[in-house]
Design an enzyme around this catalytic site. Structure first.
Site, PDB file in Angstrom:
ATOM      1  N   ASP A  35     -21.938 -23.039  35.100  1.00  0.00           N
ATOM      2  CA  ASP A  35     -22.810 -21.897  34.839  1.00  0.00           C
ATOM      3  C   ASP A  35     -24.287 -22.307  34.877  1.00  0.00           C
ATOM      4  O   ASP A  35     -24.630 -23.450  34.581  1.00  0.00           O
ATOM      5  CB  ASP A  35     -22.468 -21.316  33.458  1.00  0.00           C
ATOM      6  CG  ASP A  35     -23.024 -19.917  33.269  1.00  0.00           C
ATOM      7  OD1 ASP A  35     -23.388 -19.273  34.274  1.00  0.00           O
ATOM      8  OD2 ASP A  35     -23.093 -19.467  32.111  1.00  0.00           O
ATOM      9  N   ASN A  57     -26.614 -21.652  37.585  1.00  0.00           N
ATOM     10  CA  ASN A  57     -27.276 -21.880  38.869  1.00  0.00           C
ATOM     11  C   ASN A  57     -28.429 -20.894  39.091  1.00  0.00           C
ATOM     12  O   ASN A  57     -29.542 -21.293  39.469  1.00  0.00           O
ATOM     13  CB  ASN A  57     -26.275 -21.746  40.019  1.00  0.00           C
ATOM     14  CG  ASN A  57     -25.241 -22.847  40.020  1.00  0.00           C
ATOM     15  OD1 ASN A  57     -25.514 -23.967  39.620  1.00  0.00           O
ATOM     16  ND2 ASN A  57     -24.036 -22.530  40.464  1.00  0.00           N
ATOM     17  N   ARG A  76     -30.043 -19.002  36.851  1.00  0.00           N
ATOM     18  CA  ARG A  76     -31.113 -19.159  35.856  1.00  0.00           C
ATOM     19  C   ARG A  76     -31.951 -20.403  36.128  1.00  0.00           C
ATOM     20  O   ARG A  76     -33.165 -20.410  35.921  1.00  0.00           O
ATOM     21  CB  ARG A  76     -30.496 -19.222  34.453  1.00  0.00           C
ATOM     22  CG  ARG A  76     -30.194 -17.849  33.867  1.00  0.00           C
ATOM     23  CD  ARG A  76     -29.300 -17.943  32.654  1.00  0.00           C
ATOM     24  NE  ARG A  76     -27.915 -18.186  33.050  1.00  0.00           N
ATOM     25  CZ  ARG A  76     -26.926 -18.382  32.191  1.00  0.00           C
ATOM     26  NH1 ARG A  76     -27.173 -18.400  30.898  1.00  0.00           N
ATOM     27  NH2 ARG A  76     -25.693 -18.569  32.615  1.00  0.00           N
ATOM     28  N   ARG A 133     -32.070 -17.077  43.779  1.00  0.00           N
ATOM     29  CA  ARG A 133     -30.817 -17.493  43.130  1.00  0.00           C
ATOM     30  C   ARG A 133     -29.989 -18.407  44.027  1.00  0.00           C
ATOM     31  O   ARG A 133     -29.328 -19.336  43.556  1.00  0.00           O
ATOM     32  CB  ARG A 133     -29.995 -16.256  42.741  1.00  0.00           C
ATOM     33  CG  ARG A 133     -30.558 -15.473  41.573  1.00  0.00           C
ATOM     34  CD  ARG A 133     -29.720 -14.227  41.306  1.00  0.00           C
ATOM     35  NE  ARG A 133     -28.339 -14.552  41.021  1.00  0.00           N
ATOM     36  CZ  ARG A 133     -27.878 -14.867  39.805  1.00  0.00           C
ATOM     37  NH1 ARG A 133     -28.704 -14.931  38.773  1.00  0.00           N
ATOM     38  NH2 ARG A 133     -26.604 -15.124  39.624  1.00  0.00           N
ATOM     39  N   GLU A 184     -14.676 -11.400  39.238  1.00  0.00           N
ATOM     40  CA  GLU A 184     -15.739 -10.492  38.816  1.00  0.00           C
ATOM     41  C   GLU A 184     -17.030 -10.669  39.634  1.00  0.00           C
ATOM     42  O   GLU A 184     -17.897  -9.792  39.641  1.00  0.00           O
ATOM     43  CB  GLU A 184     -16.062 -10.696  37.331  1.00  0.00           C
ATOM     44  CG  GLU A 184     -14.968 -10.228  36.377  1.00  0.00           C
ATOM     45  CD  GLU A 184     -13.840 -11.235  36.227  1.00  0.00           C
ATOM     46  OE1 GLU A 184     -14.005 -12.388  36.695  1.00  0.00           O
ATOM     47  OE2 GLU A 184     -12.799 -10.874  35.652  1.00  0.00           O
ATOM     48  N   ASN A 185     -17.145 -11.807  40.322  1.00  0.00           N
ATOM     49  CA  ASN A 185     -18.378 -12.091  41.070  1.00  0.00           C
ATOM     50  C   ASN A 185     -18.574 -11.182  42.283  1.00  0.00           C
ATOM     51  O   ASN A 185     -19.668 -11.134  42.851  1.00  0.00           O
ATOM     52  CB  ASN A 185     -18.412 -13.544  41.523  1.00  0.00           C
ATOM     53  CG  ASN A 185     -18.698 -14.521  40.404  1.00  0.00           C
ATOM     54  OD1 ASN A 185     -18.349 -15.692  40.466  1.00  0.00           O
ATOM     55  ND2 ASN A 185     -19.342 -14.050  39.335  1.00  0.00           N
ATOM     56  N   ARG A 216     -18.455 -26.027  29.499  1.00  0.00           N
ATOM     57  CA  ARG A 216     -19.233 -24.945  30.107  1.00  0.00           C
ATOM     58  C   ARG A 216     -20.709 -25.288  29.978  1.00  0.00           C
ATOM     59  O   ARG A 216     -21.198 -25.606  28.898  1.00  0.00           O
ATOM     60  CB  ARG A 216     -18.965 -23.591  29.443  1.00  0.00           C
ATOM     61  CG  ARG A 216     -19.801 -22.475  30.099  1.00  0.00           C
ATOM     62  CD  ARG A 216     -19.363 -21.095  29.702  1.00  0.00           C
ATOM     63  NE  ARG A 216     -20.120 -20.106  30.489  1.00  0.00           N
ATOM     64  CZ  ARG A 216     -19.711 -18.885  30.742  1.00  0.00           C
ATOM     65  NH1 ARG A 216     -18.555 -18.460  30.273  1.00  0.00           N
ATOM     66  NH2 ARG A 216     -20.445 -18.054  31.459  1.00  0.00           N
ATOM     67  N   ARG A 250     -18.322 -18.873  25.964  1.00  0.00           N
ATOM     68  CA  ARG A 250     -17.110 -18.087  26.200  1.00  0.00           C
ATOM     69  C   ARG A 250     -16.422 -18.677  27.417  1.00  0.00           C
ATOM     70  O   ARG A 250     -17.014 -19.457  28.160  1.00  0.00           O
ATOM     71  CB  ARG A 250     -17.447 -16.607  26.423  1.00  0.00           C
ATOM     72  CG  ARG A 250     -18.432 -16.350  27.548  1.00  0.00           C
ATOM     73  CD  ARG A 250     -18.735 -14.864  27.697  1.00  0.00           C
ATOM     74  NE  ARG A 250     -19.648 -14.618  28.799  1.00  0.00           N
ATOM     75  CZ  ARG A 250     -20.979 -14.637  28.694  1.00  0.00           C
ATOM     76  NH1 ARG A 250     -21.552 -14.895  27.537  1.00  0.00           N
ATOM     77  NH2 ARG A 250     -21.727 -14.400  29.749  1.00  0.00           N
ATOM     78  N   GLU A 303      -9.871 -28.901  24.246  1.00  0.00           N
ATOM     79  CA  GLU A 303     -11.100 -28.927  23.468  1.00  0.00           C
ATOM     80  C   GLU A 303     -12.210 -28.278  24.306  1.00  0.00           C
ATOM     81  O   GLU A 303     -12.279 -28.496  25.524  1.00  0.00           O
ATOM     82  CB  GLU A 303     -11.500 -30.371  23.131  1.00  0.00           C
ATOM     83  CG  GLU A 303     -10.500 -31.090  22.239  1.00  0.00           C
ATOM     84  CD  GLU A 303     -10.484 -30.534  20.826  1.00  0.00           C
ATOM     85  OE1 GLU A 303     -11.539 -30.062  20.349  1.00  0.00           O
ATOM     86  OE2 GLU A 303      -9.404 -30.566  20.195  1.00  0.00           O
TER      87      GLU A 303
END
Length: 232
Positions: free
Chosen positions: A11, A13, A15, A24, A58-59, A179, A185, A198
């Site tokens: 996650d 990229n 931002r 982006r 969802e992308n 993540r 999440r 974990e």
């Protein structure tokens, strides 16, 4: 001790790029390059399996031009990954629903999976057009179909049966999920497989996630008291 299997949600990229005044797609390009860096680090550390979340179901809701560029980037990545896989003796598998991808991508995936199937030093699973709810839905339909056709008895269905119908069949469940970029999440990722993993969340965006960050995550993993139903 290192985990046998690490799953990563790559996650941050977009931002990362926005923070630098870049489009982006620049972040996605930088992030794609980082996959090989981390894959080499994983092998050096002795981790056998790496699963990365590259494109979710969802992308597709992202702007059309961004989706198109992500598809092109994935095609380019697979071409380069084929060369890197030979150097690293790495088997590559793409998990997710490949049926509605463009034919060129389906052909490229098939080529990469077939060409790297002989390698067994490390295993890279790329989750592309993947969503865990979609995977579980597809798995349920396959089991129902086999029960209906008489190839599977309802009484024989257990956890191992379910696992064998998932995209990750023959792959051990992840011990550790990382993540990047601060979100905490799992975003519809490996819901069944991550049951006993974990979780480690880092503020570092994926394009900047380094082998040192990976080592720190593994160190934190080793410092945790792993318990399964009260048994350590």
């Amino acid at each position: 001790m290192v985990p046998k299997h690490i799953a990563i949600i790559m996650d941050g990229n977009g931002r990362w790029a926005k923070k630098r005044g870049l489009p982006r797609t620049a972040g996605h390009i930088k992030g794609a390059k980082n996959i090989d860096t981390i894959a080499r680090a994983i092998k050096a550390l002795g981790v056998k399996y790496l699963t990365i979340y590259a494109f979710s179901t969802e992308n597709w809701s992202r702007p059309d031009d961004e989706v198109k560029k992500l598809m092109d980037l994935f095609d380019e990545y697979l071409t380069k990954a084929l060369k890197n896989a030979e150097k690293n003796k790495m088997r590559i598998r793409v998990i997710g629903d490949k049926s509605n991808l463009e034919k060129r991508l389906q052909d490229r995936i098939k080529e990469v999976e077939e060409e790297t199937s002989k390698y067994d030093e490390t295993y890279l699973q790329v989750a592309f057009n993947y969503g865990s709810r979609d995977e579980i839905t597809r798995m349920t339909k396959k089991i129902a179909s086999d029960v209906k056709s008489g190839n599977l008895d309802v009484d024989d269905i257990n956890e191992d049966t379910v696992s064998s119908y998932l995209d990750t069949k023959d792959i051990p469940d992840p011990d550790l999920m990382i993540r990047t970029s601060g979100e905490e999440r799992i975003s519809n990722y490996l819901l069944w497989q991550l049951a006993y993993a974990e979780f480690i969340f880092t503020e570092v965006p994926w394009p900047e996630f380094s082998p040192k960050n990976l080592e720190e995550a593994i160190e934190e993993f080793n410092n945790r008291n792993r318990r399964f139903g009260r048994a350590e």
